[in-house]
Write an enzyme that holds these catalytic residues in place. Sequence first.
Site, mmCIF file in Angstrom:
data_model
loop_
_atom_site.group_PDB
_atom_site.id
_atom_site.type_symbol
_atom_site.label_atom_id
_atom_site.label_comp_id
_atom_site.label_asym_id
_atom_site.label_seq_id
_atom_site.Cartn_x
_atom_site.Cartn_y
_atom_site.Cartn_z
ATOM 1 N N ASP A 39 -109.178 6.947 2.131
ATOM 2 C CA ASP A 39 -108.649 5.065 2.746
ATOM 3 C C ASP A 39 -110.555 4.762 2.438
ATOM 4 O O ASP A 39 -110.423 3.798 1.941
ATOM 5 C CB ASP A 39 -108.671 5.132 3.808
ATOM 6 C CG ASP A 39 -107.034 5.974 4.133
ATOM 7 O OD1 ASP A 39 -106.665 5.547 5.351
ATOM 8 O OD2 ASP A 39 -106.713 6.771 3.117
ATOM 9 N N GLU A 43 -105.828 -3.049 21.486
ATOM 10 C CA GLU A 43 -104.824 -1.273 21.857
ATOM 11 C C GLU A 43 -105.419 -0.729 20.964
ATOM 12 O O GLU A 43 -106.230 -1.514 19.260
ATOM 13 C CB GLU A 43 -103.554 -1.520 22.488
ATOM 14 C CG GLU A 43 -103.399 -2.174 20.987
ATOM 15 C CD GLU A 43 -101.718 -2.386 20.839
ATOM 16 O OE1 GLU A 43 -100.775 -1.558 21.114
ATOM 17 O OE2 GLU A 43 -101.184 -3.624 21.848
ATOM 18 N N LYS A 47 -105.911 1.087 17.158
ATOM 19 C CA LYS A 47 -105.088 0.986 15.483
ATOM 20 C C LYS A 47 -104.744 2.064 15.374
ATOM 21 O O LYS A 47 -106.058 2.913 14.886
ATOM 22 C CB LYS A 47 -106.081 0.587 14.750
ATOM 23 C CG LYS A 47 -105.456 -0.073 13.170
ATOM 24 C CD LYS A 47 -106.107 -0.673 13.022
ATOM 25 C CE LYS A 47 -105.326 -1.792 11.999
ATOM 26 N NZ LYS A 47 -105.071 -0.335 10.546
ATOM 27 N N ASP A 67 -103.500 5.420 13.776
ATOM 28 C CA ASP A 67 -103.283 5.700 12.096
ATOM 29 C C ASP A 67 -101.624 6.285 11.311
ATOM 30 O O ASP A 67 -102.243 7.703 11.432
ATOM 31 C CB ASP A 67 -104.477 6.326 11.380
ATOM 32 C CG ASP A 67 -104.730 6.170 10.253
ATOM 33 O OD1 ASP A 67 -104.272 5.899 8.818
ATOM 34 O OD2 ASP A 67 -105.653 7.104 10.095
ATOM 35 N N ARG A 70 -92.069 -0.788 6.769
ATOM 36 C CA ARG A 70 -92.633 -2.184 6.414
ATOM 37 C C ARG A 70 -92.784 -2.175 4.687
ATOM 38 O O ARG A 70 -92.557 -3.703 4.615
ATOM 39 C CB ARG A 70 -94.466 -2.436 6.469
ATOM 40 C CG ARG A 70 -94.797 -3.498 6.314
ATOM 41 C CD ARG A 70 -96.226 -3.584 6.966
ATOM 42 N NE ARG A 70 -97.487 -2.968 5.524
ATOM 43 C CZ ARG A 70 -98.568 -3.035 6.259
ATOM 44 N NH1 ARG A 70 -99.025 -3.811 7.019
ATOM 45 N NH2 ARG A 70 -99.216 -2.205 5.213
ATOM 46 N N TYR A 103 -96.368 -2.710 19.298
ATOM 47 C CA TYR A 103 -96.950 -3.150 19.753
ATOM 48 C C TYR A 103 -97.155 -4.047 19.526
ATOM 49 O O TYR A 103 -97.378 -5.200 19.296
ATOM 50 C CB TYR A 103 -98.947 -2.531 18.921
ATOM 51 C CG TYR A 103 -98.168 -2.304 17.084
ATOM 52 C CD1 TYR A 103 -97.358 -3.260 16.409
ATOM 53 C CD2 TYR A 103 -98.498 -1.207 17.297
ATOM 54 C CE1 TYR A 103 -97.737 -2.844 15.123
ATOM 55 C CE2 TYR A 103 -98.334 -0.879 15.872
ATOM 56 C CZ TYR A 103 -97.720 -2.114 14.589
ATOM 57 O OH TYR A 103 -97.713 -1.213 13.636
ATOM 58 N N LYS A 130 -105.471 -8.921 19.800
ATOM 59 C CA LYS A 130 -105.027 -10.117 19.643
ATOM 60 C C LYS A 130 -104.844 -11.281 20.718
ATOM 61 O O LYS A 130 -104.806 -10.625 22.239
ATOM 62 C CB LYS A 130 -103.402 -9.706 19.799
ATOM 63 C CG LYS A 130 -103.248 -7.932 18.496
ATOM 64 C CD LYS A 130 -101.951 -8.206 19.119
ATOM 65 C CE LYS A 130 -101.587 -6.555 18.163
ATOM 66 N NZ LYS A 130 -100.913 -5.486 18.442
ATOM 67 N N LYS A 156 -112.418 -1.972 13.284
ATOM 68 C CA LYS A 156 -112.292 -0.411 12.353
ATOM 69 C C LYS A 156 -113.308 0.516 11.941
ATOM 70 O O LYS A 156 -114.586 0.050 12.366
ATOM 71 C CB LYS A 156 -111.833 -0.839 10.641
ATOM 72 C CG LYS A 156 -111.494 -1.393 9.499
ATOM 73 C CD LYS A 156 -109.867 -0.623 9.539
ATOM 74 C CE LYS A 156 -109.657 -0.112 8.881
ATOM 75 N NZ LYS A 156 -109.274 0.135 8.307
ATOM 76 N N CYS A 207 -116.639 43.667 0.580
ATOM 77 C CA CYS A 207 -116.841 43.234 1.949
ATOM 78 C C CYS A 207 -118.172 42.509 1.700
ATOM 79 O O CYS A 207 -119.013 43.024 1.184
ATOM 80 C CB CYS A 207 -117.005 43.307 3.039
ATOM 81 S SG CYS A 207 -118.241 42.693 3.839
ATOM 82 N N CYS A 228 -120.757 44.131 4.289
ATOM 83 C CA CYS A 228 -121.270 45.234 3.493
ATOM 84 C C CYS A 228 -120.390 46.341 2.466
ATOM 85 O O CYS A 228 -120.765 47.690 2.636
ATOM 86 C CB CYS A 228 -120.854 45.869 5.306
ATOM 87 S SG CYS A 228 -118.860 46.233 5.421
ATOM 88 N N CYS A 231 -112.317 43.056 6.064
ATOM 89 C CA CYS A 231 -113.534 43.794 5.587
ATOM 90 C C CYS A 231 -112.919 45.001 6.556
ATOM 91 O O CYS A 231 -112.327 45.247 7.772
ATOM 92 C CB CYS A 231 -114.330 43.191 6.351
ATOM 93 S SG CYS A 231 -115.481 44.637 6.360
ATOM 94 N N CYS A 287 -119.929 47.159 9.485
ATOM 95 C CA CYS A 287 -119.690 45.793 8.753
ATOM 96 C C CYS A 287 -121.002 44.838 9.986
ATOM 97 O O CYS A 287 -119.708 44.661 10.729
ATOM 98 C CB CYS A 287 -119.138 45.123 8.718
ATOM 99 S SG CYS A 287 -119.347 43.766 7.975
HETATM 100 S S1 IVH Z 1 -100.219 -5.433 15.227
HETATM 101 C C1 IVH Z 1 -99.231 -9.405 13.572
HETATM 102 N N1 IVH Z 1 -101.174 -2.835 16.544
HETATM 103 O O1 IVH Z 1 -102.172 -2.042 11.008
HETATM 104 C C2 IVH Z 1 -99.935 -7.895 13.170
HETATM 105 N N2 IVH Z 1 -101.126 -3.059 14.552
HETATM 106 O O2 IVH Z 1 -103.639 -3.643 8.937
HETATM 107 C C3 IVH Z 1 -98.985 -6.400 12.956
HETATM 108 N N3 IVH Z 1 -101.458 -0.794 12.949
HETATM 109 O O3 IVH Z 1 -99.113 -3.200 9.846
HETATM 110 C C4 IVH Z 1 -100.032 -5.396 13.973
HETATM 111 N N4 IVH Z 1 -101.784 0.268 15.467
HETATM 112 O O4 IVH Z 1 -99.381 -0.923 11.069
HETATM 113 C C5 IVH Z 1 -100.983 -3.919 15.555
HETATM 114 N N5 IVH Z 1 -102.144 -1.705 17.581
HETATM 115 C C6 IVH Z 1 -101.529 -2.314 16.337
HETATM 116 C C7 IVH Z 1 -102.135 -1.147 15.222
HETATM 117 C C8 IVH Z 1 -101.517 -2.121 13.981
HETATM 118 C C9 IVH Z 1 -102.182 -0.032 14.025
HETATM 119 C C10 IVH Z 1 -101.669 -1.126 11.748
HETATM 120 C C11 IVH Z 1 -99.656 -1.264 11.589
HETATM 121 C C12 IVH Z 1 -99.744 -2.720 10.774
HETATM 122 C C13 IVH Z 1 -101.659 -2.271 10.407
HETATM 123 C C14 IVH Z 1 -102.751 -3.417 9.564
#
Ligand code: IVH
Length: 743
Positions: free
Chosen positions: A35, A116, A118, A120, A139, A228, A293, A317, A411, A414, A429, A435
């Site tokens: 990523d 909160e 993010k 993965d 999505r 979320y 947010k 990030k 091995c 040894c 081994c 050994c």
């Molecule tokens: S809010 C309009 N909150 O991140 C805002 N997204 O890069 C909608 N994601 O598609 C997203 N944790 O899959 C939000 N606590 C969180 C998140 C979160 C992971 C992901 C989500 C989103 C992507 C955006």
Amino acid sequence: MTIPGEVSTRIAWLRDEIDRHNYQYYVLDAPLIPDSEYDRLLRELQQLEQQYPQLITPESPTQRVGAKPLQGFAEVDHKVPMLSLENAFSEKEMNSFDRRVRDRLKSAGPIRYSAEPKLDGLAISLRYEKGLLVQAATRGDGATGEDVTQNVRTIASVPLRLLGTDWPAVLEVRGEIFMPKAGFEALNERARKAGEKTFANPRNAAAGSLRQLDPKITAKRPLAMFCYGFGEIAGGALAETHSDSIKRLTAWGLRISPELQVIDGVQGCIDYYRTIAQRRDALEYDIDGVVFKVDRLDLQQALGFVSRAPRWAIAQKFPAQEEMTRLLGIDVQVGRTGALTPVARLEPVNVAGVTVTNATLHNEDEIRRKDIRIGDTVIIRRAGDVIPQVVQVVLDQRPDDTQQFLMPTHCPVCGSDVIRDPDQVAIRCSGGLFCPAQRKEAIKHFASRRAMDIEGLGDKLVDQLVDKDIVHDPADLYSLTIDQLVALDRMAEKSAQNILDALNKSKNTTLGRFLFSLGIVGVGETIAETLANSLGTLDDVMSLRLQDLVEIKDSQADNLQKTLAGTRQKQLEQNHPFEVISAHRGLKWFTEVHWHLLLERFPSIDRILSAGDAELANTPKLRIDGIGNILADQIVTFFKQPHNREVIRKLIDAHIHWSESAIKQPGEQPLAGKTVVLTGTLSRPRQEIKDQLQALGAKVTGSVSAKTDFVIAGTDAGSKLSKAQQLGVTVLDEEGLDQLLAE
Ligand code: IVH
């Protein structure tokens, strides 16, 4: 303004490249690059487009969110589009986000944000109508996703029916589906043992699991979801702020992040980011940043959207957990029990703040499956305290002169023959304590903190002591002299004396620790402690017989007797009796351990063959939780070996001692039979608490189930706590724990 030719070429190349990787990632679930590399490409394109806006086209990857869904799942149109987030990679970028928000809102004071982690995983939209889950969709490209309702229904943390009655008639909830780290490791470990393909990371595992056309497979995968955000809601908003709206979801049975916090101003954001970054490794799931947010919904409305992302939110990030580097070579390490593990030697690469030079490759099958060759460019993943892993090869960048790797037939330390475990992929081994590698590991384990706790006797020192032929077994440690120690590299008189003191101090121990330190395969701290508690003395442990531990039930004895009576002498002349018996279909339970048990109990094979069913039945005198037949055999066999008995005798001669506690009666073990799970941050070392609980007879395990009796939750307890609450398991805080221990 004129545009340099190389800019247009670069932009075109970047778009092609990003599109290709997008397809790999979103559509095929088979990314070719980490990523972090993808983010770099995207950022370069974004920057160029910012510099030359006239080159932006609607089809540029910066102008869309994902890719078209796969065939096989029905399409779902999102009434409210599923948006993406703008990213910030530094405090500076966070500051400018906050400034933009304040400028637009013409706000003088600090903005209140909802914060909160993010997660993965992958974004999902759940649609509840009249409180019932009617649809779950991915999505996709933000406007159209895939219908994965059948699969999402299998996820335990997604309610099929909302609790309560005060929910809106139509409620679309958005959140992230993910696979917790422990579940991911276990899933991969099972796949490895079965010789199957492993997943690169928890995100891919979650995506792969959700894309299963057969929901039965998804149901077996440890998926979870945190909510979320919102899509369509009949009748407007749930509250006046984002955080209050989200919190209402918990009352309806939906999961939200336990880390959700409301904070003030950009300084609040920066503090929150740092706190979560520090706890990142300890969290039970992968996160790749934090999301902020604007909390007030009216302000969100006023700010609106730009392109496909809201102006009122941003993702800050973390450093990536996957990076690319070159595989320089493959070394083979020999472990304590002789297992040979191939280890990747890497061109040093910084992964999330740590320089990685080695990564495990697990075993030969794994190398074949991933087609890893020396000279390849590989993706490395480091998550928490898990050993770095080679996730996959970047085939695109494979040079012509890569080399295949073959496991050695001898091995590397040894020279003994290597043997392949019949039912496992592991290669060992056969040298045992002959050994030096196994000897070193055995001694390191013996000296380790949880075993004999010999302070200062580090790995380098053990290596020297074995290499110089001074120490052959753990008992030799106790006859070391100051002269021998001072003669070693980098060893002054003072530190030599410290080691002798530490050795002396370690002699006063517990039977449980002593048994653990012997390094018997399969005997961890818990089993060692249980053996010590239920037998009380070393003599009793050493004279354990299979008949003390292994059961043959009356009904089994009856079947066994019939088989034996029907076994003809001729069959026995040609085949091993164990094979004759175990080939019998009615005796599926009969293993080699049972055969050893019979040999232990009867004077001859003829007597076994003529025994009556009552004689064949065996009620063991001990029923120890966690000691199955195979482990019983390993323990009994260990203490039968003359060289093991000799080492133990030498250790006792060196005055290793413990108070020979009488067998703890159930009355003295008030927590016998109770299962306890520790979670969150506790004010004392976990090991200390674990020792105390075990001494009272409790079993301390790592995961919460319906069988768990108590969950001890420290601060910041996460999913284990929520699971306990869901299952109705008793949850205690530290005060409650102290009370439990005192009672
Ligand atoms: S809010 C309009 N909150 O991140 C805002 N997204 O890069 C909608 N994601 O598609 C997203 N944790 O899959 C939000 N606590 C969180 C998140 C979160 C992971 C992901 C989500 C989103 C992507 C955006």
